[in-house]
Design a protein around this motif. Structure first.
Motif, PDB file in Angstrom:
ATOM      1  N   ASP A  30       0.833  -1.191   0.000  1.00  0.00           N
ATOM      2  CA  ASP A  30       0.000   0.000   0.000  1.00  0.00           C
ATOM      3  C   ASP A  30       0.879   1.257   0.000  1.00  0.00           C
ATOM      4  N   THR A  31       0.308   2.341  -0.465  1.00  0.00           N
ATOM      5  CA  THR A  31       1.101   3.577  -0.598  1.00  0.00           C
ATOM      6  C   THR A  31       0.596   4.781   0.199  1.00  0.00           C
ATOM      7  N   PRO A  32      -0.534   4.733   0.933  1.00  0.00           N
ATOM      8  CA  PRO A  32      -1.024   5.943   1.616  1.00  0.00           C
ATOM      9  C   PRO A  32      -0.023   6.551   2.597  1.00  0.00           C
ATOM     10  N   GLY A  33       0.865   5.721   3.153  1.00  0.00           N
ATOM     11  CA  GLY A  33       1.803   6.239   4.137  1.00  0.00           C
ATOM     12  C   GLY A  33       3.212   6.428   3.630  1.00  0.00           C
ATOM     13  N   ASP A  34       3.404   6.244   2.315  1.00  0.00           N
ATOM     14  CA  ASP A  34       4.770   6.307   1.777  1.00  0.00           C
ATOM     15  C   ASP A  34       5.444   7.652   2.054  1.00  0.00           C
ATOM     16  N   ALA A  35       4.675   8.729   2.036  1.00  0.00           N
ATOM     17  CA  ALA A  35       5.256  10.060   2.217  1.00  0.00           C
ATOM     18  C   ALA A  35       5.676  10.322   3.657  1.00  0.00           C
ATOM     19  N   TYR A  36       5.252   9.449   4.580  1.00  0.00           N
ATOM     20  CA  TYR A  36       5.519   9.699   6.003  1.00  0.00           C
ATOM     21  C   TYR A  36       6.524   8.717   6.596  1.00  0.00           C
ATOM     22  N   VAL A  37       7.177   7.936   5.762  1.00  0.00           N
ATOM     23  CA  VAL A  37       8.063   6.889   6.264  1.00  0.00           C
ATOM     24  C   VAL A  37       9.191   7.444   7.136  1.00  0.00           C
ATOM     25  N   ASN A  38       9.651   8.656   6.840  1.00  0.00           N
ATOM     26  CA  ASN A  38      10.768   9.229   7.599  1.00  0.00           C
ATOM     27  C   ASN A  38      10.366   9.691   9.002  1.00  0.00           C
ATOM     28  N   SER A  39       9.080   9.607   9.305  1.00  0.00           N
ATOM     29  CA  SER A  39       8.617   9.997  10.641  1.00  0.00           C
ATOM     30  C   SER A  39       8.861   8.891  11.666  1.00  0.00           C
ATOM     31  N   PHE A  40       9.241   7.714  11.193  1.00  0.00           N
ATOM     32  CA  PHE A  40       9.354   6.570  12.089  1.00  0.00           C
ATOM     33  C   PHE A  40      10.792   6.050  12.111  1.00  0.00           C
ATOM     34  N   THR A  41      11.348   5.932  13.298  1.00  0.00           N
ATOM     35  CA  THR A  41      12.719   5.465  13.482  1.00  0.00           C
ATOM     36  C   THR A  41      12.775   4.609  14.744  1.00  0.00           C
ATOM     37  N   PHE A  42      13.917   3.970  14.963  1.00  0.00           N
ATOM     38  CA  PHE A  42      14.120   3.293  16.246  1.00  0.00           C
ATOM     39  C   PHE A  42      15.594   3.266  16.587  1.00  0.00           C
ATOM     40  N   ASP A  43      15.871   3.307  17.886  1.00  0.00           N
ATOM     41  CA  ASP A  43      17.225   3.174  18.409  1.00  0.00           C
ATOM     42  C   ASP A  43      17.365   1.818  19.075  1.00  0.00           C
ATOM     43  N   VAL A  44      18.565   1.275  19.007  1.00  0.00           N
ATOM     44  CA  VAL A  44      18.891   0.039  19.729  1.00  0.00           C
ATOM     45  C   VAL A  44      19.956   0.397  20.757  1.00  0.00           C
ATOM     46  N   VAL A  45      19.678   0.121  22.024  1.00  0.00           N
ATOM     47  CA  VAL A  45      20.552   0.550  23.110  1.00  0.00           C
ATOM     48  C   VAL A  45      21.042  -0.654  23.907  1.00  0.00           C
ATOM     49  N   ASP A  46      22.347  -0.714  24.115  1.00  0.00           N
ATOM     50  CA  ASP A  46      22.957  -1.773  24.917  1.00  0.00           C
ATOM     51  C   ASP A  46      22.818  -1.424  26.394  1.00  0.00           C
ATOM     52  N   GLN A  47      22.060  -2.210  27.138  1.00  0.00           N
ATOM     53  CA  GLN A  47      21.865  -1.971  28.567  1.00  0.00           C
ATOM     54  C   GLN A  47      22.802  -2.814  29.436  1.00  0.00           C
ATOM     55  N   GLY A  48      23.666  -3.612  28.789  1.00  0.00           N
ATOM     56  CA  GLY A  48      24.550  -4.483  29.559  1.00  0.00           C
ATOM     57  C   GLY A  48      23.812  -5.705  30.067  1.00  0.00           C
ATOM     58  N   LEU A  49      24.575  -6.679  30.596  1.00  0.00           N
ATOM     59  CA  LEU A  49      23.989  -7.904  31.146  1.00  0.00           C
ATOM     60  C   LEU A  49      23.070  -8.591  30.133  1.00  0.00           C
ATOM     61  N   SER A  50      23.472  -8.547  28.842  1.00  0.00           N
ATOM     62  CA  SER A  50      22.701  -9.194  27.763  1.00  0.00           C
ATOM     63  C   SER A  50      21.275  -8.678  27.671  1.00  0.00           C
ATOM     64  N   LEU A  51      21.102  -7.381  27.898  1.00  0.00           N
ATOM     65  CA  LEU A  51      19.794  -6.753  27.776  1.00  0.00           C
ATOM     66  C   LEU A  51      19.868  -5.641  26.737  1.00  0.00           C
TER      67      LEU A  51
END
Length: 274
Positions: free
Chosen positions: A92-113
């Motif tokens: 689908d394409t209704p949200g194609d123009a807004y894809v850059n609004s969504f991101t995620f970070d991956v954070v190392d919390q230590g102790l395999s978390l």
């Protein structure tokens, strides 16, 4: 030689400083930071050239500023990587123009978390859009899921191991974990503009980053509330990660530049006074 002992009291949020009274001849500083939780002193050696100043108070302020930079640098948070999402080819394409609004970070919390911070930065053209579901195509890298670890906003999700299908995901996305917003209160519990959902997993941080880069580990989003009541889905992009300093690290870097400028001005003033 001049010594300062700095104790970072994590549990009390206080800092204690012991120092000598001879401030005029300062040419070298040794800083020791002790993390009360870890009981582990961290030596930081700073060589500082400081001009002779008529006002000891000015020198005290300068010295404390330098020590503060050292302390912030030493206790800066864990490493994090930033990722983006991409549109689904042929979907689908209704949200194609807004894809850059969504991101995620991956954070190392230590102790395999490992934490996944799923973010919606919003878009003025689609102010009502929100993330309603988050999916993981895991391939064995994650276990022990937990939701709502330290969310930002009124976000509330539940979920865990699941084979629920990402809308438009097809054969290129096989779900292992799925999380959905809690029902009720309209769309309030979804990830609205400027809100973040934090999901935790037991995992090896370096393996997770490598798998996201290679595409072996993927994250899918289902976004609703798009213009005209439409919805769309996205899948994390592989091979486009960015190593991002945590806020404390950036604060330390900015403070170092600021204090460097301050010392330069003080030195010039001291030379004029001589």
């Amino acid at each position: 030689m001049y010594f300062i002992y700095l104790r970072k009291a994590i549990e009390e949020g206080s800092i204690f400083i012991k120092s000598s009274s001879n401030l005029i001849a300062l040419t070298f500083v040794s800083v020791y930071i002790e993390d009360v939780k870890e009981k582990n002193p961290i030596p930081l050696y700073l060589k500082i050239k400081v001009p002779r100043m008529k006002s000891p108070l000015t020198l005290v302020k300068s010295l404390l500023a330098v020590v503060g930079v050292a302390a912030v640098s030493a206790v800066s948070a864990a490493p994090a990587w930033a990722f983006s999402f991409g549109n689904i080819a042929g979907g689908d394409t209704p949200g194609d123009a807004y894809v850059n609004s969504f991101t995620f970070d991956v954070v190392d919390q230590g102790l395999s978390l490992v934490f996944f911070n799923i973010k919606n930065s919003g878009d003025a053209a689609a102010p009502s859009m929100f993330i309603s579901q988050v999916f993981f195509d895991d391939n064995g890298y994650l276990s022990g899921p937990s939701a709502n670890v330290s969310n930002i906003g009124q976000v509330a999700f539940n979920g865990g191991a699941s084979n629920a299908q990402l809308p438009q995901g097809g054969n290129n996305f096989t779900t292992d974990y799925a999380f959905s917003r809690l029902p009720g209160a309209g769309n309030a519990f979804g990830i609205q503009a400027n809100e973040t959902l934090v999901l935790g997993f037991k995992a090896n941080y370096n393996n997770v980053i490598a798998a996201l880069n290679s595409g072996e580990l993927k994250i899918g989003l289902h976004v609703q509330g798009l213009p005209n009541g439409a919805s769309d889905s996205y899948i994390s992009s592989s091979g486009n990660t960015e190593n991002t300093p945590e806020p404390l690290t950036m604060l330390a870097a900015g403070a170092a530049v600021g204090f460097g400028t301050m010392f330069k001005k003080q030195r010039a003033q001291a030379q004029k006074a001589e």
